[in-house]
Design an enzyme around this catalytic site. Structure first.
Site, PDB file in Angstrom:
ATOM      1  N   CYS A  73      11.572   2.345 -12.629  1.00  0.00           N
ATOM      2  CA  CYS A  73      11.192   1.039 -11.982  1.00  0.00           C
ATOM      3  C   CYS A  73      12.425   0.938 -10.860  1.00  0.00           C
ATOM      4  CB  CYS A  73      11.304  -0.173 -12.864  1.00  0.00           C
ATOM      5  SG  CYS A  73      10.891  -1.694 -11.732  1.00  0.00           S
ATOM      6  N   ASN A  75      12.908  -1.290  -8.446  1.00  0.00           N
ATOM      7  CA  ASN A  75      13.736  -2.580  -8.237  1.00  0.00           C
ATOM      8  C   ASN A  75      14.256  -2.821  -9.337  1.00  0.00           C
ATOM      9  OD1 ASN A  75      12.654  -3.028  -5.658  1.00  0.00           O
ATOM     10  ND2 ASN A  75      10.612  -3.670  -6.519  1.00  0.00           N
ATOM     11  N   HIS A 149       2.176   7.709  -8.560  1.00  0.00           N
ATOM     12  CA  HIS A 149       1.659   6.653  -7.449  1.00  0.00           C
ATOM     13  C   HIS A 149       0.627   7.544  -6.669  1.00  0.00           C
ATOM     14  CE1 HIS A 149       4.560   3.397  -7.555  1.00  0.00           C
ATOM     15  NE2 HIS A 149       5.317   4.286  -8.297  1.00  0.00           N
ATOM     16  N   ASN A 180      -0.172   3.928 -10.373  1.00  0.00           N
ATOM     17  CA  ASN A 180       0.205   2.903  -9.498  1.00  0.00           C
ATOM     18  C   ASN A 180      -0.361   3.013  -8.229  1.00  0.00           C
ATOM     19  OD1 ASN A 180       2.527   1.565 -11.085  1.00  0.00           O
ATOM     20  ND2 ASN A 180       3.143   3.606 -10.972  1.00  0.00           N
ATOM     21  N   GLU A 197       0.552  -2.415  -9.330  1.00  0.00           N
ATOM     22  CA  GLU A 197       1.494  -1.660 -10.422  1.00  0.00           C
ATOM     23  C   GLU A 197       0.531  -1.582 -11.502  1.00  0.00           C
ATOM     24  OE1 GLU A 197       5.624  -2.177 -11.054  1.00  0.00           O
ATOM     25  OE2 GLU A 197       5.781  -3.431  -9.250  1.00  0.00           O
ATOM     26  N   ARG A 198       0.601  -0.490 -12.122  1.00  0.00           N
ATOM     27  CA  ARG A 198      -0.181  -0.279 -13.551  1.00  0.00           C
ATOM     28  C   ARG A 198       0.396  -1.062 -14.512  1.00  0.00           C
ATOM     29  NH1 ARG A 198       2.113   5.358 -15.988  1.00  0.00           N
ATOM     30  NH2 ARG A 198       4.291   5.076 -15.413  1.00  0.00           N
ATOM     31  N   GLY A 207       9.747  -0.827  -5.909  1.00  0.00           N
ATOM     32  CA  GLY A 207      10.638   0.137  -5.259  1.00  0.00           C
ATOM     33  C   GLY A 207      10.243   1.436  -5.552  1.00  0.00           C
ATOM     34  N   GLY A 209       7.318   2.445  -5.448  1.00  0.00           N
ATOM     35  CA  GLY A 209       5.829   2.381  -4.658  1.00  0.00           C
ATOM     36  C   GLY A 209       6.399   2.723  -3.286  1.00  0.00           C
TER      37      GLY A 209
END
Length: 263
Positions: A73, A75, A149, A180, A197-198, A207, A209
């Site tokens: 992740c 972010n 993604h 995602n 988001e999944r 982030g 993504g």
């Protein structure tokens, strides 16, 4: 038992962060869902659990609001760097690094992967683009930047009912680990982005993504590095060149700290 937590967000993508390095905590899917619940828990898109690492300054585990554990992740990585000062972070998606630079945090994620079995897909298919479509979205680019993604490039972001179509794409049998979903429109070296988001649904910012979308745009020469990615919660600057890791720069905000009574 009372445990201290920190509430942080990266561009509105919000997290509950629990530090279990000194006092271990067994995290289950049910407990993660409870903490993430916005009515009966604290509320967040993702729960972040910090643990001891033999490879890095710390280990970061990430649980989506539905309780599922995921690999990476972006972010959250910026938030953990801001909170702890960690320079290296071990995740299930790879070894990450970061540093605070004034009001911003820059983190380096893993080198992206594009092979069908690295996404992963259920069977071999080209990924640049993927010869598939869902309603009015088709031929996405598949990228793994620590987590998987899809990136759809469209002329108008509002033409895509991402909240309605996202769950069906996320759970399509083609994606054994789910996926995602990103819908993006490209301007003059800038990108407007929405992400489903999944395990979390439609978020104000993602982030990884932003990284996956910037990489797809750079690979297809729709943009050049660095590129600014604009989302509902704010903007990130993404830099990448083929054969290199991806770098992401943006804000990380501490909201408050408190205590939660855990079993």
């Amino acid at each position: 038992m009372l445990r201290q937590f920190h509430k942080m967000h990266g561009l509105g993508n919000d997290f509950v962060i629990l530090d279990a390095r000194e006092q271990p905590l067994e995290m289950t899917e049910a407990l993660a869902r409870h903490i993430a619940d916005r009515r009966e828990g604290i509320g967040c898109d993702q729960l972040i659990l910090l643990e001891h690492s033999d490879r890095a300054d710390l280990r970061m585990r990430i649980f989506n609001a539905d309780g599922s554990e995921v690999q990476s992740c972006g972010n959250a990585t910026r938030c953990v760097v801001r909170l702890t000062g960690a320079a290296t972070i071990e995740t299930a998606g790879g070894l990450l690094s970061g540093a605070s630079e004034g009001d911003a945090v820059e983190v380096t994620l893993v080198e992206p992967r594009f092979e069908w079995d690295a996404i992963p897909l259920a069977y071999p298919l080209p990924t640049d683009p993927l010869p598939m479509g869902w309603e009015n979205l088709d031929r996405p680019y598949a990228v793994n930047v620590g987590n998987p993604h899809l990136v759809f490039f469209v002329d108008d972001l509002e033409d895509a009912d991402l909240e309605g179509i996202g769950p069906g794409i996320e759970t399509d049998p083609l994606f054994p680990e789910r996926i995602n979903v990103n819908v993006a429109s490209v301007g003059v070296n800038s990108i407007r982005l929405r992400t489903f988001e999944r395990g979390a649904g439609l978020t104000r910012a993602c982030g990884t993504g932003a990284c996956a979308t910037a990489i797809a745009a750079i690979r297809t020469r729709l943009a050049s590095s660095p590129v600014n990615v604009h989302m509902a919660g704010g903007s990130l600057t993404i830099a990448w060149a083929p054969g290199e890791p991806v770098r992401m720069r943006g804000s990380a905000t501490h909201v408050f700290k408190g205590f939660i009574d855990l079993p």
